[in-house]
Design a protein around this motif. Sequence first.
Motif, PDB file in Angstrom:
ATOM      1  N   ALA A 153       0.821  -1.216   0.000  1.00 48.93           N
ATOM      2  CA  ALA A 153       0.000   0.000   0.000  1.00 48.93           C
ATOM      3  C   ALA A 153       0.849   1.257   0.000  1.00 48.93           C
ATOM      4  O   ALA A 153       0.465   2.287  -0.566  1.00 48.93           O
ATOM      5  CB  ALA A 153      -0.931  -0.003   1.215  1.00 48.93           C
ATOM      6  N   GLY A 154       2.043   1.192   0.594  1.00 49.08           N
ATOM      7  CA  GLY A 154       2.910   2.358   0.634  1.00 49.08           C
ATOM      8  C   GLY A 154       3.428   2.769  -0.728  1.00 49.08           C
ATOM      9  O   GLY A 154       3.884   3.906  -0.901  1.00 49.08           O
TER      10      GLY A 154
ATOM     11  N   GLN B  66       0.996   5.550  -3.800  1.00 45.49           N
ATOM     12  CA  GLN B  66       1.157   6.967  -4.119  1.00 45.49           C
ATOM     13  C   GLN B  66       2.316   7.167  -5.088  1.00 45.49           C
ATOM     14  O   GLN B  66       2.232   7.995  -6.002  1.00 45.49           O
ATOM     15  CB  GLN B  66       1.401   7.785  -2.846  1.00 45.49           C
ATOM     16  N   ARG B  67       3.383   6.411  -4.904  1.00 42.81           N
ATOM     17  CA  ARG B  67       4.510   6.487  -5.822  1.00 42.81           C
ATOM     18  C   ARG B  67       4.075   6.126  -7.233  1.00 42.81           C
ATOM     19  O   ARG B  67       4.481   6.767  -8.221  1.00 42.81           O
ATOM     20  CB  ARG B  67       5.612   5.540  -5.348  1.00 42.81           C
ATOM     21  N   LEU B  68       3.226   5.128  -7.369  1.00 41.41           N
ATOM     22  CA  LEU B  68       2.739   4.718  -8.677  1.00 41.41           C
ATOM     23  C   LEU B  68       1.864   5.799  -9.314  1.00 41.41           C
ATOM     24  O   LEU B  68       1.925   6.024 -10.525  1.00 41.41           O
ATOM     25  CB  LEU B  68       1.979   3.399  -8.553  1.00 41.41           C
ATOM     26  N   ALA B  69       1.077   6.478  -8.490  1.00 40.47           N
ATOM     27  CA  ALA B  69       0.290   7.608  -9.002  1.00 40.47           C
ATOM     28  C   ALA B  69       1.216   8.714  -9.491  1.00 40.47           C
ATOM     29  O   ALA B  69       0.974   9.336 -10.538  1.00 40.47           O
ATOM     30  CB  ALA B  69      -0.645   8.131  -7.922  1.00 40.47           C
ATOM     31  N   ASP B  70       2.283   8.953  -8.765  1.00 37.61           N
ATOM     32  CA  ASP B  70       3.255   9.972  -9.175  1.00 37.61           C
ATOM     33  C   ASP B  70       3.931   9.596 -10.490  1.00 37.61           C
ATOM     34  O   ASP B  70       4.364  10.480 -11.246  1.00 37.61           O
ATOM     35  CB  ASP B  70       4.317  10.169  -8.092  1.00 37.61           C
ATOM     36  N   LEU B  71       4.040   8.306 -10.770  1.00 37.47           N
ATOM     37  CA  LEU B  71       4.664   7.843 -12.006  1.00 37.47           C
ATOM     38  C   LEU B  71       3.706   7.871 -13.192  1.00 37.47           C
ATOM     39  O   LEU B  71       4.114   7.551 -14.314  1.00 37.47           O
ATOM     40  CB  LEU B  71       5.211   6.422 -11.826  1.00 37.47           C
ATOM     41  N   GLY B  72       2.444   8.213 -12.944  1.00 37.45           N
ATOM     42  CA  GLY B  72       1.514   8.359 -14.058  1.00 37.45           C
ATOM     43  C   GLY B  72       0.280   7.493 -14.016  1.00 37.45           C
ATOM     44  O   GLY B  72      -0.580   7.599 -14.902  1.00 37.45           O
TER      45      GLY B  72
ATOM     46  N   ASP C 215      -5.400  -1.652  -4.352  1.00 38.39           N
ATOM     47  CA  ASP C 215      -4.666  -2.312  -3.272  1.00 38.39           C
ATOM     48  C   ASP C 215      -4.951  -3.821  -3.333  1.00 38.39           C
ATOM     49  O   ASP C 215      -6.105  -4.243  -3.195  1.00 38.39           O
ATOM     50  CB  ASP C 215      -5.112  -1.725  -1.931  1.00 38.39           C
ATOM     51  N   LEU C 216      -3.904  -4.620  -3.535  1.00 37.56           N
ATOM     52  CA  LEU C 216      -4.052  -6.071  -3.630  1.00 37.56           C
ATOM     53  C   LEU C 216      -3.823  -6.780  -2.298  1.00 37.56           C
ATOM     54  O   LEU C 216      -3.879  -8.008  -2.237  1.00 37.56           O
ATOM     55  CB  LEU C 216      -3.061  -6.639  -4.654  1.00 37.56           C
ATOM     56  N   SER C 217      -3.559  -6.032  -1.225  1.00 33.87           N
ATOM     57  CA  SER C 217      -3.238  -6.660   0.056  1.00 33.87           C
ATOM     58  C   SER C 217      -4.471  -7.316   0.667  1.00 33.87           C
ATOM     59  O   SER C 217      -5.605  -7.075   0.240  1.00 33.87           O
ATOM     60  CB  SER C 217      -2.666  -5.621   1.020  1.00 33.87           C
ATOM     61  N   GLY C 218      -4.232  -8.127   1.685  1.00 35.37           N
ATOM     62  CA  GLY C 218      -5.332  -8.873   2.294  1.00 35.37           C
ATOM     63  C   GLY C 218      -5.648 -10.106   1.470  1.00 35.37           C
ATOM     64  O   GLY C 218      -4.851 -10.559   0.655  1.00 35.37           O
ATOM     65  N   GLU C 219      -6.840 -10.638   1.659  1.00 35.87           N
ATOM     66  CA  GLU C 219      -7.257 -11.834   0.925  1.00 35.87           C
ATOM     67  C   GLU C 219      -8.645 -11.633   0.321  1.00 35.87           C
ATOM     68  O   GLU C 219      -9.603 -12.353   0.642  1.00 35.87           O
ATOM     69  CB  GLU C 219      -7.251 -13.047   1.843  1.00 35.87           C
ATOM     70  N   PRO C 220      -8.786 -10.663  -0.590  1.00 32.36           N
ATOM     71  CA  PRO C 220     -10.088 -10.458  -1.218  1.00 32.36           C
ATOM     72  C   PRO C 220     -10.438 -11.632  -2.132  1.00 32.36           C
ATOM     73  O   PRO C 220      -9.552 -12.306  -2.672  1.00 32.36           O
ATOM     74  CB  PRO C 220      -9.890  -9.181  -2.032  1.00 32.36           C
ATOM     75  N   SER C 221     -11.713 -11.870  -2.320  1.00 34.04           N
ATOM     76  CA  SER C 221     -12.137 -12.902  -3.261  1.00 34.04           C
ATOM     77  C   SER C 221     -11.885 -12.410  -4.686  1.00 34.04           C
ATOM     78  O   SER C 221     -11.667 -11.212  -4.926  1.00 34.04           O
ATOM     79  CB  SER C 221     -13.623 -13.209  -3.082  1.00 34.04           C
TER      80      SER C 221
END
Length: 312
Positions: A164-165, A168-174, A180-186
């Motif tokens: 998750a940290g 924001q860096r990825l948003a800054d890259l465009g 967010d892929l963290s956790g165990e979503p179905s």
Amino acid sequence: MDAAVLPEPGTPVFTSFDEPAAGPGQVVVDVRVAGVNPVDVATAAGAFVTRPPFPSVAGREGVGTVEGRRVYFNGCVAPFGAMAQRTVVPADSLLDVPEQLEDGLAVAMGIAGLAAWLPLQWRARLQPGETVLVLGASGVLGQIAVQAAKVLGAGRVVAAARDAGSLQRLADLGADATVDLSGEPSVAELAERIRTAADGGVDVTIDPVWGVPALAAMGAARRGMRHVQIGHSAAASAELAAGGFRESMVDLLGYTTRHVPRDVVAAGWVELTGHAAAGRIAVEVERAPLADVARVWQRQVASAHRKLVLVP
């Protein structure tokens, strides 16, 4: 010479190794920087498709010089490797490095960069205005893929990552949106998140993770989506449901750079490094002396989310 040597499967050690000598069709390269990659860790553990002899020098890629010519190389002649003062490579495998491109960033455009650029441009044939999903986007490959998709004309880029940290860096890259892929979503929950972030659906997915994220990406596909599978850091297998996969007419495309025609790789390298030299594609590079190889190796195992390079 100084080298990072694998006496057995596992972590290399900083020690001395024999000097390389070029055979027919080979050249000795004076190494300026050597890249550290997930594939190096897998190869050293004996878990890759090719297994090194022991002892041998670790590493596949780097930037060096041959008679004053600054070059990128990927693939050394065993038992020599990139993580040494010198190595030996096939003479016809060298790629010239643009004058304006710093050594560390040039290495980042190699294994990771080409595995981001060519799946978008050559394998998926990304069209202007299409929506791209990058799974595992916090890694070096993913960061480059987010930027490359923009350079290639994507209308919307969605970056998905467990860290998750890094979002924001990825948003800054465009990236236009993040997931967010963290956790165990179905699969269904994650597919809905991706569909919402993609503003309706995905045209192209770059997938170095497989598993649940890949299934969710296909669940968020627009009809005719091209799903380019390049790795399996999340899971080695995934159970595809035929109905949804068929209804969306998803093209599932395998990719590995070593099977791409040489002329395609060379052309992709020129384009990609040109964009990097012009500042349109950037990656944070962390340099360390070759003597610190054991520490840097563990940084790679723990996913550093930046390009790690060793300086002989």
